[in-house]
Design an enzyme around this catalytic site. Sequence first.
Site, PDB file in Angstrom:
ATOM      1  N   HIS A   1       1.056  -0.914   0.117  1.00 36.94           N
ATOM      2  CA  HIS A   1       0.086   0.110   0.003  1.00 36.94           C
ATOM      3  C   HIS A   1       0.990   1.330   0.085  1.00 36.94           C
ATOM      4  O   HIS A   1       1.617   1.312   0.862  1.00 36.94           O
ATOM      5  CB  HIS A   1      -0.798   0.022   1.286  1.00 36.94           C
ATOM      6  CG  HIS A   1      -1.928   1.130   1.170  1.00 36.94           C
ATOM      7  ND1 HIS A   1      -2.417   1.430   2.591  1.00 36.94           N
ATOM      8  CD2 HIS A   1      -2.284   2.021   0.273  1.00 36.94           C
ATOM      9  CE1 HIS A   1      -3.260   2.644   2.265  1.00 36.94           C
ATOM     10  NE2 HIS A   1      -3.309   2.726   0.873  1.00 36.94           N
ATOM     11  N   ASP A   2       0.689   2.154  -1.133  1.00 28.71           N
ATOM     12  CA  ASP A   2       1.943   3.104  -1.286  1.00 28.71           C
ATOM     13  C   ASP A   2       2.064   4.106   0.252  1.00 28.71           C
ATOM     14  O   ASP A   2       2.910   4.836   0.514  1.00 28.71           O
ATOM     15  CB  ASP A   2       1.489   4.096  -2.383  1.00 28.71           C
ATOM     16  CG  ASP A   2       0.022   4.480  -2.507  1.00 28.71           C
ATOM     17  OD1 ASP A   2      -0.571   4.350  -1.466  1.00 28.71           O
ATOM     18  OD2 ASP A   2      -0.398   5.093  -3.449  1.00 28.71           O
ATOM     19  N   THR A   3       0.630   4.054   1.030  1.00 28.42           N
ATOM     20  CA  THR A   3       0.607   4.929   2.038  1.00 28.42           C
ATOM     21  C   THR A   3       1.648   4.065   3.183  1.00 28.42           C
ATOM     22  O   THR A   3       2.429   5.060   3.963  1.00 28.42           O
ATOM     23  CB  THR A   3      -0.689   5.352   2.835  1.00 28.42           C
ATOM     24  OG1 THR A   3      -1.566   5.745   1.752  1.00 28.42           O
ATOM     25  CG2 THR A   3      -0.553   5.898   3.739  1.00 28.42           C
TER      26      THR A   3
ATOM     27  N   ASN B   1      -8.547   9.681   6.092  1.00 25.70           N
ATOM     28  CA  ASN B   1      -8.443  10.029   4.790  1.00 25.70           C
ATOM     29  C   ASN B   1      -9.343  11.186   4.505  1.00 25.70           C
ATOM     30  O   ASN B   1     -10.136  11.526   4.917  1.00 25.70           O
ATOM     31  CB  ASN B   1      -9.492   8.946   4.005  1.00 25.70           C
ATOM     32  CG  ASN B   1      -8.619   7.603   3.725  1.00 25.70           C
ATOM     33  OD1 ASN B   1      -7.615   7.063   4.421  1.00 25.70           O
ATOM     34  ND2 ASN B   1      -8.755   6.663   2.576  1.00 25.70           N
TER      35      ASN B   1
ATOM     36  N   GLY C   1       3.541  13.981  -2.848  1.00 17.46           N
ATOM     37  CA  GLY C   1       3.503  15.230  -3.922  1.00 17.46           C
ATOM     38  C   GLY C   1       3.276  16.674  -3.214  1.00 17.46           C
ATOM     39  O   GLY C   1       3.571  17.571  -3.910  1.00 17.46           O
TER      40      GLY C   1
END
Length: 462
Positions: free
Chosen positions: A216-218, A276, A382
Amino acid sequence: MVGRVGPDSLELAEAHRFVNRPVRVPEGLRWDVLSLYAGVLDGLRAAGQVDSVGIDSWAVDYGLLDADGALLGNPVHYRDARTEGIAEKVWATVPAAELYAATGIQYAPFNTLYQLTAAADSAQLSHAERLLLIPDLLTYWLTGEQGTELTNASTTQLVDPRTRDWSYDVAARLGIDLELFAPLRQPGDPAGVLRARVLEETGLTGPVPVTAVGSHDTASAVAAVPATGERFAYICTGTWSLAGLELTAPVLTEESRAANFTNELGLDGTVRYLRNIMGLWLLQECVRAWGDPDLGALLREAAAAPALRSVVDAGDAVFLAPGRMPERIAEACRATGQPVPQTRGEITRCILDSLALAHRRAVEDAQRLAGHPVDVVHIVGGGTRNELLCRLTADACGLPVVAGPTEAAALGNVLVQARAHGLVGDLAGMRRLLARTQPLTRYEPRGGTARWQEAQARLATR
């Protein structure tokens, strides 16, 4: 992304970039996963000879395989409408409070549990022999080996965060067959080697091992937070903002559920306790609607616009679907009796103020609910490139913000691979290496937080 790791060096270089463009077909919104896999192969070819490969991606979505291991259709996009109204059906069997107490995962309409419930009567699911989450699917195509990496599995709402294993009771009550899932893997576990055909297509010389990372990128991004000590909050910024704390145990209280915090699993027994928030998706959609104007000029206009004139709830599911974002932001301001932003600069300032306000709420709520005070907020991803957002977040939180690294998910991915191959030490050691080698920017809070409290009150009284 190609990482090079040494005792006092950590370098990252972009080898290849490719488009991830979902496609709307008659049956709904789908991922073009074959295009993504082709991009992975192109990236390996561009990278040249490597010592290890690891894949991370977004969470919750999956591909279904038949008995021969062939993909049964393009994976459904989490923004697809098929899960509308599904949560209520699930809660009729497993009430929301029981579901949270068992899995610790916040309500989100796209969680894998709701997707599987929505697909329960589909021909595709009835023919499926295996379910692989997106990074595990790509890993399977590269190696022929099937597994389910734990940090991503935890986002399915089918894992018990206390045992770090499947929540068998929840799955049984909802009729979800856990045999569909491949065996669980931990970050750092071996995940096979590149197939001969992949080596041929990419020009690489084998054997090339594939290593399970925080897929999971997080999870990978949080592993790359360059924190010292434990008194920190993090905000992983990009399409989403994931704001919260790193804990050693989940928070499963009813108050935590009501605040919509999630307990996702991280490296080395940690829990990613976070909320989130819609994130820069709000701005991305506006920019797309405006025909992709110059982002630098847009941010300069936003910086000159009046502060906190209008704010929206950046966690509201009304902003989840694509399309008409400037109009929906205007409608939300109108509904709360606030001035409606007129220019692109004013809309952008509204978005950035709203995100900073949502960051403030998440950091404050997480500290209170977990009993875990913090002294600093780390922003990675980002959003670190957006100086205005970083400054506003420091002001809103009343805490220093340390911004960087930008490519946190890729760095966390690389460091887990490096650790598996004996190049770096524990998680604290990984973070010390990040702090020594990566450019970081510190923002001090300005002007007090009273005006942010007033802005929050506007949303609380709607």
